[in-house]
Write an enzyme that holds these catalytic residues in place. Structure first.
Site, PDB file in Angstrom:
ATOM      1  N   HIS A 141      36.300  11.965 -24.520  1.00  0.00           N
ATOM      2  CA  HIS A 141      35.792  13.149 -24.631  1.00  0.00           C
ATOM      3  C   HIS A 141      36.786  14.387 -24.121  1.00  0.00           C
ATOM      4  CE1 HIS A 141      31.534  11.358 -23.799  1.00  0.00           C
ATOM      5  NE2 HIS A 141      31.840  11.046 -25.305  1.00  0.00           N
ATOM      6  N   SER A 151      28.507   4.764 -16.351  1.00  0.00           N
ATOM      7  CA  SER A 151      27.866   5.226 -17.483  1.00  0.00           C
ATOM      8  C   SER A 151      26.464   5.178 -17.734  1.00  0.00           C
ATOM      9  CB  SER A 151      28.734   4.831 -18.758  1.00  0.00           C
ATOM     10  OG  SER A 151      28.313   5.387 -20.082  1.00  0.00           O
TER      11      SER A 151
END
Length: 253
Positions: A126, A200
């Protein structure tokens, strides 16, 4: 298997690390909360206070670009003060020991690099918020350059090379995933024999597909996260405890 307590979980994790030849960590926002960086989805997280600005809106609307940069500058003291936590340092220890060839991360905070990973061995799915890029030609810019021009003109600057908008070097909603990072992450997931999914929520795709890919390729899967994930049922070990406390025993090993 869900660890009944942190002690048994850490012991089992230690055995799995000792048995493994190639360990690939995959990290999300939860590993950086110990460093003072808030996550996105939890109560009080960034997205509970501010709606994310999609990429197409950033490109089409100067007001959206200005707002995106105001938010980034507001977060600068937090990012600047952040230092690697126990989780980051534990994974860096595995890297130095030769067990971990590289790390896959959804994080944008540069803390894996600060913990000792070479930049080329941090696969950033990201992007990275510690610098900026032109969305047209890719020219890199330092954040102080952007801030100086923002404060002078009151609006986000455009590229000095091609006049396209400049944004943080992160991947926004609706923006294409980085091809090289996706390719390298795929190779790592398919080649490892132990895959560690840490901090996550495993709900953001395509990044969330890598633990599943590793498992299907024959790797053992460990999930370390405070909250349950949709992939817990396929994991060989699930540890639902504080990440720093869980990985702390592996710092320096």
């Amino acid at each position: 298997m869900i660890a009944s307590d942190i002690r048994s979980g850490v012991e089992r994790l230690g055995d799995m690390i000792a048995e493994a030849s190639i360990i690939v960590p995959f990290t999300g926002a939860g590993i950086s909360t110990e460093s003072g960086i808030p996550d996105f989805r939890s109560p009080g997280g960034l997205w509970t206070r501010n709606r994310p600005i999609p990429f197409d809106e950033f490109v089409a609307n100067r007001d959206a670009r200005d707002e995106a940069w105001r938010r980034r500058f507001a977060m600068e003291p937090t990012f600047a003060a952040a230092r690697p936590g126990r989780g980051h340092r534990a994974l860096a220890s595995l890297y130095r020991a030769g067990k971990t060839p590289a790390i896959i991360t959804q994080n944008i905070d540069n803390l894996h690099q600060a913990s000792g990973f070479k930049a080329d061995d941090v696969i950033e799915l990201h992007g990275n918020t510690t610098f900026a890029r032109c969305i047209g030609c890719g020219q890199a810019y330092g954040l102080p350059w952007v801030r100086e021009r923002f404060e002078e003109s009151g609006s986000a600057p455009d590229c000095t090379v091609c006049d396209e908008p400049v944004k943080t070097a992160t991947i926004s909603f609706g923006q294409a995933m980085p091809e090289d990072a996706m390719r390298r992450a795929t190779e790592l997931a398919q080649e490892c024999d132990l895959f560690l999914a840490i901090g996550s929520s495993l709900v953001v795709w395509p990044a969330a597909g890598f633990p599943l890919m590793a498992k299907r390729s024959g790797a053992k899967l460990v999930i370390i996260n405070n909250e349950p994930t949709e992939q817990d049922d396929i994991a060989d070990l699930v540890i639902r405890h504080d990440i720093g406390e869980t990985l702390g025993p592996f710092v320096g090993n």
